[in-house]
Structures are given as C-alpha cells and as structure tokens.
Design a protein around this motif. Structure first.
Motif, PDB file in Angstrom:
ATOM      1  N   ARG A  55       0.838  -1.198   0.000  1.00  0.00           N
ATOM      2  CA  ARG A  55       0.000   0.000   0.000  1.00  0.00           C
ATOM      3  C   ARG A  55       0.875   1.250   0.000  1.00  0.00           C
ATOM      4  NH1 ARG A  55      -2.586  -0.238   6.089  1.00  0.00           N
ATOM      5  NH2 ARG A  55      -0.638  -0.383   7.238  1.00  0.00           N
ATOM      6  N   GLY A  56       2.063   1.141  -0.578  1.00  0.00           N
ATOM      7  CA  GLY A  56       2.978   2.274  -0.638  1.00  0.00           C
ATOM      8  C   GLY A  56       3.969   2.246   0.501  1.00  0.00           C
ATOM      9  N   THR A  57       4.913   3.155   0.470  1.00  0.00           N
ATOM     10  CA  THR A  57       5.955   3.185   1.497  1.00  0.00           C
ATOM     11  C   THR A  57       5.349   3.486   2.861  1.00  0.00           C
ATOM     12  OG1 THR A  57       6.356   5.511   0.949  1.00  0.00           O
ATOM     13  CG2 THR A  57       7.783   3.869  -0.091  1.00  0.00           C
ATOM     14  N   THR A  58       5.623   2.589   3.796  1.00  0.00           N
ATOM     15  CA  THR A  58       5.009   2.657   5.125  1.00  0.00           C
ATOM     16  C   THR A  58       6.086   2.742   6.201  1.00  0.00           C
ATOM     17  OG1 THR A  58       3.124   1.332   4.359  1.00  0.00           O
ATOM     18  CG2 THR A  58       3.454   1.470   6.739  1.00  0.00           C
ATOM     19  N   LEU A  59       5.819   3.529   7.223  1.00  0.00           N
ATOM     20  CA  LEU A  59       6.681   3.562   8.401  1.00  0.00           C
ATOM     21  C   LEU A  59       6.014   2.722   9.482  1.00  0.00           C
ATOM     22  CD1 LEU A  59       9.015   4.652  10.185  1.00  0.00           C
ATOM     23  CD2 LEU A  59       7.519   6.597  10.735  1.00  0.00           C
ATOM     24  N   TYR A  60       6.712   1.676   9.920  1.00  0.00           N
ATOM     25  CA  TYR A  60       6.207   0.816  10.990  1.00  0.00           C
ATOM     26  C   TYR A  60       6.881   1.225  12.301  1.00  0.00           C
ATOM     27  CZ  TYR A  60       4.289  -2.139   7.322  1.00  0.00           C
ATOM     28  OH  TYR A  60       3.569  -2.603   6.245  1.00  0.00           O
ATOM     29  N   ILE A  61       6.070   1.493  13.322  1.00  0.00           N
ATOM     30  CA  ILE A  61       6.589   1.892  14.633  1.00  0.00           C
ATOM     31  C   ILE A  61       6.242   0.810  15.649  1.00  0.00           C
ATOM     32  CG2 ILE A  61       6.468   3.588  16.494  1.00  0.00           C
ATOM     33  CD1 ILE A  61       5.890   5.727  14.423  1.00  0.00           C
ATOM     34  N   LEU A  62       7.246   0.336  16.371  1.00  0.00           N
ATOM     35  CA  LEU A  62       7.047  -0.698  17.380  1.00  0.00           C
ATOM     36  C   LEU A  62       7.705  -0.253  18.689  1.00  0.00           C
ATOM     37  CD1 LEU A  62       7.910  -2.226  14.443  1.00  0.00           C
ATOM     38  CD2 LEU A  62       7.100  -4.184  15.755  1.00  0.00           C
ATOM     39  N   ASP A  63       6.975  -0.377  19.787  1.00  0.00           N
ATOM     40  CA  ASP A  63       7.485   0.009  21.106  1.00  0.00           C
ATOM     41  C   ASP A  63       7.810  -1.255  21.895  1.00  0.00           C
ATOM     42  OD1 ASP A  63       8.128   1.166  23.499  1.00  0.00           O
ATOM     43  OD2 ASP A  63       6.294   2.347  23.691  1.00  0.00           O
ATOM     44  N   SER A  99      12.610  -8.057   6.720  1.00  0.00           N
ATOM     45  CA  SER A  99      11.957  -8.321   5.427  1.00  0.00           C
ATOM     46  C   SER A  99      11.062  -7.147   5.035  1.00  0.00           C
ATOM     47  CB  SER A  99      11.154  -9.622   5.482  1.00  0.00           C
ATOM     48  OG  SER A  99      10.032  -9.491   6.320  1.00  0.00           O
ATOM     49  N   LEU A 100      10.449  -6.470   6.017  1.00  0.00           N
ATOM     50  CA  LEU A 100       9.647  -5.277   5.725  1.00  0.00           C
ATOM     51  C   LEU A 100      10.531  -4.179   5.120  1.00  0.00           C
ATOM     52  CD1 LEU A 100       7.367  -5.059   8.914  1.00  0.00           C
ATOM     53  CD2 LEU A 100       6.583  -5.451   6.570  1.00  0.00           C
ATOM     54  N   VAL A 101      11.735  -4.011   5.681  1.00  0.00           N
ATOM     55  CA  VAL A 101      12.670  -3.009   5.153  1.00  0.00           C
ATOM     56  C   VAL A 101      13.115  -3.398   3.748  1.00  0.00           C
ATOM     57  CG1 VAL A 101      14.862  -1.814   5.526  1.00  0.00           C
ATOM     58  CG2 VAL A 101      13.442  -2.424   7.482  1.00  0.00           C
ATOM     59  N   ASP A 102      13.341  -4.678   3.527  1.00  0.00           N
ATOM     60  CA  ASP A 102      13.758  -5.149   2.204  1.00  0.00           C
ATOM     61  C   ASP A 102      12.690  -4.872   1.144  1.00  0.00           C
ATOM     62  OD1 ASP A 102      16.193  -6.036   3.171  1.00  0.00           O
ATOM     63  OD2 ASP A 102      15.497  -8.100   3.502  1.00  0.00           O
ATOM     64  N   GLN A 103      11.438  -4.770   1.592  1.00  0.00           N
ATOM     65  CA  GLN A 103      10.346  -4.476   0.659  1.00  0.00           C
ATOM     66  C   GLN A 103      10.219  -2.979   0.367  1.00  0.00           C
ATOM     67  OE1 GLN A 103       6.656  -6.196   2.080  1.00  0.00           O
ATOM     68  NE2 GLN A 103       7.551  -8.221   2.326  1.00  0.00           N
ATOM     69  N   GLY A 104      11.088  -2.177   0.998  1.00  0.00           N
ATOM     70  CA  GLY A 104      11.073  -0.741   0.738  1.00  0.00           C
ATOM     71  C   GLY A 104      10.422   0.092   1.823  1.00  0.00           C
ATOM     72  N   HIS A 105      10.010  -0.545   2.915  1.00  0.00           N
ATOM     73  CA  HIS A 105       9.380   0.184   4.010  1.00  0.00           C
ATOM     74  C   HIS A 105      10.434   0.642   5.018  1.00  0.00           C
ATOM     75  CE1 HIS A 105       5.608  -1.091   2.331  1.00  0.00           C
ATOM     76  NE2 HIS A 105       5.909  -2.372   2.489  1.00  0.00           N
ATOM     77  N   SER A 106       9.995   1.362   6.049  1.00  0.00           N
ATOM     78  CA  SER A 106      10.876   1.827   7.122  1.00  0.00           C
ATOM     79  C   SER A 106      10.380   1.242   8.438  1.00  0.00           C
ATOM     80  CB  SER A 106      10.869   3.355   7.208  1.00  0.00           C
ATOM     81  OG  SER A 106      11.155   3.935   5.952  1.00  0.00           O
ATOM     82  N   VAL A 107      11.313   0.834   9.284  1.00  0.00           N
ATOM     83  CA  VAL A 107      10.959   0.271  10.591  1.00  0.00           C
ATOM     84  C   VAL A 107      11.659   1.076  11.674  1.00  0.00           C
ATOM     85  CG1 VAL A 107      11.114  -1.740  12.107  1.00  0.00           C
ATOM     86  CG2 VAL A 107      10.564  -2.055   9.684  1.00  0.00           C
ATOM     87  N   LEU A 108      10.863   1.561  12.637  1.00  0.00           N
ATOM     88  CA  LEU A 108      11.384   2.333  13.768  1.00  0.00           C
ATOM     89  C   LEU A 108      10.967   1.631  15.052  1.00  0.00           C
ATOM     90  CD1 LEU A 108      12.663   4.849  15.071  1.00  0.00           C
ATOM     91  CD2 LEU A 108      10.472   6.033  14.734  1.00  0.00           C
ATOM     92  N   VAL A 109      11.957   1.266  15.865  1.00  0.00           N
ATOM     93  CA  VAL A 109      11.699   0.465  17.058  1.00  0.00           C
ATOM     94  C   VAL A 109      12.288   1.141  18.291  1.00  0.00           C
ATOM     95  CG1 VAL A 109      12.154  -1.759  18.179  1.00  0.00           C
ATOM     96  CG2 VAL A 109      11.681  -1.690  15.737  1.00  0.00           C
ATOM     97  N   ILE A 110      11.504   1.194  19.368  1.00  0.00           N
ATOM     98  CA  ILE A 110      12.050   1.545  20.689  1.00  0.00           C
ATOM     99  C   ILE A 110      12.426   0.225  21.344  1.00  0.00           C
ATOM    100  CG2 ILE A 110      11.568   2.546  22.946  1.00  0.00           C
ATOM    101  CD1 ILE A 110       9.359   4.198  21.630  1.00  0.00           C
ATOM    102  N   GLU A 111      13.666   0.080  21.756  1.00  0.00           N
ATOM    103  CA  GLU A 111      14.084  -1.235  22.250  1.00  0.00           C
ATOM    104  C   GLU A 111      15.282  -1.167  23.184  1.00  0.00           C
ATOM    105  OE1 GLU A 111      13.559  -4.306  23.394  1.00  0.00           O
ATOM    106  OE2 GLU A 111      12.388  -4.543  21.547  1.00  0.00           O
ATOM    107  N   HIS A 112      15.302  -2.097  24.156  1.00  0.00           N
ATOM    108  CA  HIS A 112      16.441  -2.267  25.062  1.00  0.00           C
ATOM    109  C   HIS A 112      17.227  -3.529  24.732  1.00  0.00           C
ATOM    110  CE1 HIS A 112      15.194   0.941  27.719  1.00  0.00           C
ATOM    111  NE2 HIS A 112      14.012   0.403  27.871  1.00  0.00           N
ATOM    112  N   ASN A 113      16.579  -4.464  24.040  1.00  0.00           N
ATOM    113  CA  ASN A 113      17.188  -5.767  23.773  1.00  0.00           C
ATOM    114  C   ASN A 113      18.418  -5.609  22.882  1.00  0.00           C
ATOM    115  OD1 ASN A 113      17.649  -8.412  22.449  1.00  0.00           O
ATOM    116  ND2 ASN A 113      15.829  -9.006  23.588  1.00  0.00           N
ATOM    117  N   LEU A 114      19.566  -6.039  23.395  1.00  0.00           N
ATOM    118  CA  LEU A 114      20.831  -5.874  22.668  1.00  0.00           C
ATOM    119  C   LEU A 114      20.851  -6.657  21.365  1.00  0.00           C
ATOM    120  CD1 LEU A 114      23.303  -6.076  25.694  1.00  0.00           C
ATOM    121  CD2 LEU A 114      22.588  -4.019  24.467  1.00  0.00           C
ATOM    122  N   GLU A 115      20.118  -7.783  21.309  1.00  0.00           N
ATOM    123  CA  GLU A 115      20.068  -8.586  20.086  1.00  0.00           C
ATOM    124  C   GLU A 115      19.416  -7.806  18.954  1.00  0.00           C
ATOM    125  OE1 GLU A 115      21.574 -11.434  19.968  1.00  0.00           O
ATOM    126  OE2 GLU A 115      21.984 -11.566  22.110  1.00  0.00           O
TER     127      GLU A 115
END
Length: 562
Positions: A467-475, A495-511
C-alpha cells in the motif's frame, strides 16, 4: 494528602490535577496539603516541595541536612530508614523518578521495581518472591542493577522465582527450569532443569542452544546506507524531559531508539513523532508532544503502529478473521457441490451470519457467564460443542473437512490442506514464518499472548499487497519473547525493510540493537539528566562513546564477532 486531616479541602489532596483538569489548585497551588501542614519545614523545605525532587536529588539533600544535637536524636532513626529506602530505589534504576510521581504514569516495570525496593527495605527473610519478567522495559544497565538487588534478597535467606527470557539474566540464575519444547500445545512439559551450564550442555532445548552459543542472532555484514535526503526530521522536541532535540529518523532502513529507562525514548517516538503522524496521515484527534516542526512527512504514504494489544476481546476474533484468510476459505466452501446444490452463498460460512451459525451461541462457540464477584467465564456451547455453526453448514466439506474443522486446524496443517490455493497459501505461509505455525486458525483472540498478537499483526502486514511506502513503529516488541522468537521477529522486521518500508523500534534488547542499520541513543541518564542525544549512527560505532550505556553493553557483541 490522602488523609482528610492533612489534605487540602479544595482539591481533596489531588493538587488540582485530574484527567479533565490541567490547572493547579488555587488554594494549595498544587501542594495538596492544608496551610498549617505546608508551614512545617526542614531547612526551608516543606514535605510537598521535598517530594518534587528526584530520588537521587532527595537522597543527596537529606544526607547533607544539618541538625542540632537534640534534633539529630529525634531524626536519626527516621533518616536512616529514608536514606536506605531511597538508595534501594536507586539500586533498581529508579533514580530519575520524582518522589511525588503519580502511579498512573508508571510503567509496569517501574511499579514492579518500586514494590521490590519496598520489600528489600523491609528486611524480611524466609519469603518466596515470584516475579513475572521483571526486566521488561529495562536497559541492560538497569537489568544489571536489578540482578544485584535480587541476589541481595536471595543472600538474606529468601527465595526468588522468576519467569524470564533475557539471556543475561538467565545466565545469572542458580537453577533453571526450561518449559517446552515448543509453544502452544507443543509445550507444557519440562524440557530441562539444572544450572545454566547444565542447560547449555543439553542440545535438545532451544534455551540451551542459545546459552551454549550453538544458536545465536548474527550481526548483519553491513548496515543499509542512510540517504541524507530521505528522512523524517523532528525539530525542537521538548516533550517531557526532551532538551530541544533535533533528530533525523532515516527512512528505508531499520532504526532503533534506545537509552536507559526514563531517557525520553517514548516521549520522542510516541508522544512527538507517532502522534504527529497519526494526526497528519490518519486524521486522528490527538495532541502531539511539544516540538517546533516535523519535516519530510510527505516522503511516506502511511504509518502503522504494531503493538501487543489484543486483536479482540471475545472469541469472535481469531487469526483466521484478523488475517483475512477466512474470506478465501469461505469462497472455497461456497463453491463446493453440496453448497451450490443447496444455494449456500459465501456469507453462510461466516459465524457472524444468522443463517449459518449456531442459534444457541450466535456463532461464538462459547457463552459468557457473568460472575458478579469474580472474573467472567467463557463456557463452551452445549448445542454446537464449540463448533460455532449449525448442522446444515457443517455438512459441507472440503477435502473431508468442515468449516469448523478448518478453524480447529493448526496453521501449519492448514497450509498443507490449502497448498493448491495461492491466496490462502500466501497468508498462511507468512503466519508460519513468524513462528505461529502451532496456533489454531480459530483460536479465540482473547487467549493470545501479547507477543502472539504482535506477530499476527506483522504477518498480516507482510501478506498484504503493498500500500505504498510505510513507516512501521514498534514500542519494545521483544517484550515476552524467547530469544528464538526474537530471531524470528527480526527476520520479519528486516523483510519489511527489504520491501522498501521503514521500521522504527524503541528497544532495550541488545540482540535487536546490534542488528539495526541506525541507532539513536538517548540519555545519558533518566529523568532530567536524560532527554539528550548521546549517539546517532551505526550500532558498532556506539561502543566508542564512553558516555553511552548502550555502547558499553554492546561492546562484547562486536568484539565477539571481530
């Protein structure tokens, strides 16, 4: 201020604040107490003013109080208790909170650590403490502090039982009980038990394989490039403790915002950026956190927040309906010879349609029993035995299976049955790829864990036509996830980024942090000592920033792979 004797009569000790009112009480000016109690001071500070200090500030202030000999005798015991409890709260990483912080504003992890600090301060022995994932929402620095605190409790003669996924915490345990071997009905057994080293030697358990290093989450060979002219730019962010931040959020890459608890991550990403995008792109009536401007919104076509909220609160919602795979499945059943002979249309195979559903439970498969003084209970329908449909609808079969049988199938089994149906196969395959193959298609949405609900939402996004370039936000998407589930989650996000989207995550997990393309590290501490940018760039270079707590804990990951 909780007592009618001391509380300000105008605001009942609330200070004037409420869900609908943001002005201070005109009588007490937000100090909550009657004038006679506000007039009692120590070194020119009354109790209301003192409670406006952070925990660390209050401790330092109280330690430096000077008293006469008689005053010291009176205050000595109380001062010892106060300073001791303040230190306990510092030890569990709550130093940035103010003493009068409203409990409704605390995260689950903060509330749990406050209870821990009160227990340590009580000095009890012979007590068994049970904690459910106490590291949720904690930076690695704060997790380190928490482990030391728990060991203090153990060393005093108490027992500590924890449900936990964090590998570093697991390695610190005296005894492990590993439940599995899989998820859902594949689990529920004791896979292994013993010390961490004993579990690591048992190759048949997933936890053991990650503890031993046989399995691990690898660092990408190189980060995706950050195009300087392809970003969302937040300017002058001052929400909560943010210090007039100008931040570039690169698009087309996997970005992680990190920092110790209270450093301003949610204020920046959720309060400022997410709410601004919801207002601009989705037309939501929300009030973003204070900032001057956001430049570059036109570069994305949509924004999607993927959280761990339930997909539904009743048995009507399930993976089949949420993922939309139910639509093509109903098409197939309506095309069966028996259905065509009887004139059954697609709608008959919906448990929400009157003509096809069980009339007793209205297609829910369960009845809600209201327990007035206890939690409500869902009981299986006596008429359809949980099948949801009436007898006529259930008589139509595909490859020998009724529509109810399909809902009772595990996703992996359904993938085999519908392997010749491209549309159905695509949706089911994405659900299996995110680790939900064990789940039944018709599992009630109100029985899914937060992690399961989140992965279901992600798989639905993956299966959806672009549905077009999407920004995914995950907390903090790794909340409640085993390390192997984290590995699956990362595969989906990348895989979402590989499809041309953007992923923004708030995270503490070092992995998660180590696999990012771009890291924005806030801090250096929490509360008023946070709200600044400590580092922006690729994860590896964060370790060269001495003031970055994230860099310090990331260093072993990159040195190990060097």
């Amino acid at each position: 201020f909780n007592s009618h004797l001391g509380a300000c009569p105008t605001c009942d000790g609330l200070g004037g604040w409420s869900d609908t009112n943001e002005s201070l009480c005109s009588d007490c000016d937000g100090e909550r107490l009657k004038p006679e109690f506000r007039s009692v001071t120590i070194n020119d500070l009354n109790i209301s003013k003192l409670c406006q200090f952070s925990i660390t500030e209050a401790r330092k202030l109280i330690e430096n109080w000077e008293f006469t000999e008689n005053q010291q005798k009176v205050a000595e015991q109380a001062l010892g208790e106060i300073i001791s409890r303040l230190k306990f709260m510092e030890d569990v990483g709550l130093d940035y909170l103010t003493l009068d912080q409203k409990t409704v504003t605390l995260s689950g992890g903060e509330a749990q650590r406050i209870r821990l600090a009160s227990q340590i301060g009580s000095g009890l022995v012979g007590v068994m403490y049970v904690l459910d994932e106490p590291t949720i929402g904690l930076h690695a620095r704060d997790t380190d502090r928490l482990i030391k605190t728990l060991k203090q409790m153990r060393d005093r003669g108490n027992s500590v039982i924890m449900v936990e996924h964090d590998l570093d915490t697991i390695r610190q345990a005296d005894h492990l009980i590993d439940i599995g071997p899989g998820a859902g009905h594949y689990g529920g057994r004791i896979s292994a038990f013993g010390s961490p080293s004993e579990i690591a030697s048992k190759k048949e358990t997933l936890t053991g394989q990650y503890l031993s290093g046989k399995k691990s989450i690898s660092i990408p060979k190189k980060c995706r490039p950050f195009k300087q002219d392809y970003s969302l730019n937040v300017n002058g962010a001052t929400a909560n403790n943010l210090k007039k931040l100008d931040v570039k959020f690169p698009l087309g890459v996997f970005t992680v915002v990190t920092g110790v608890s209270g450093s301003g991550k949610s204020s920046l990403v959720v309060d400022v950026l997410q709410r601004s995008l919801e207002k601009e792109l989705n037309g939501k009536q929300v009030k973003p956190g204070e900032h001057k401007s956001i430049v570059g919104i036109e570069k994305i076509e949509s924004m999607m927040v993927i959280n761990q909220d339930p997909i539904g609160r009743t048995p009507r919602s399930n993976p089949a309906t949420y993922s939309k795979v139910m639509d093509p499945i109903r098409d197939i059943f309506s095309a069966m010879p028996e259905a065509r002979e009887r004139g059954y249309k697609k709608g008959r195979f919906s448990f929400n349609a009157k003509e096809g559903r069980c009339p007793t439970c209205d297609g829910q498969g369960f009845h809600l029993i209201e327990m007035h003084f206890l939690s409500d209970v869902w009981v299986k329908c006596d008429q359809c035995k949980g099948k949801r449909y009436n007898r006529e609808t259930l008589s139509v079969r595909y490859k020998g299976f009724s529509i109810s049988d399909v809902l009772e199938m595990e996703i992996s089994k359904a993938l085999e049955i519908f392997s010749s149906q491209p549309r159905i196969k695509r949706i089911l395959k994405t659900m299996e790829e995110v680790g939900l193959g064990y789940m039944k298609l018709g599992q009630a949405g109100n029985t899914l864990s937060g992690g399961e609900a989140q992965r279901l939402k992600l798989s639905t996004e993956l299966a959806r036509r672009s549905r077009g370039t999407t920004l995914y936000i995950l907390d903090e998407p790794t909340t409640g996830l085993h390390i192997d589930d984290v590995a699956r989650l990362l595969k989906v996000l990348h895989s979402l980024v590989d499809q041309g989207h953007s992923v923004l995550v708030i995270e503490h997990n070092l992995e998660v942090i180590k696999t990012a393309d771009w890291v924005i590290d806030l801090g250096p501490e929490g509360g008023d000592r946070g709200g600044r940018i400590v580092y922006q760039g690729i994860p590896k270079n964060c370790i060269s920033k001495p003031e970055s707590h994230t860099g310090k804990f990331l260093e072993p990951s990159f040195n190990f792979t060097a």
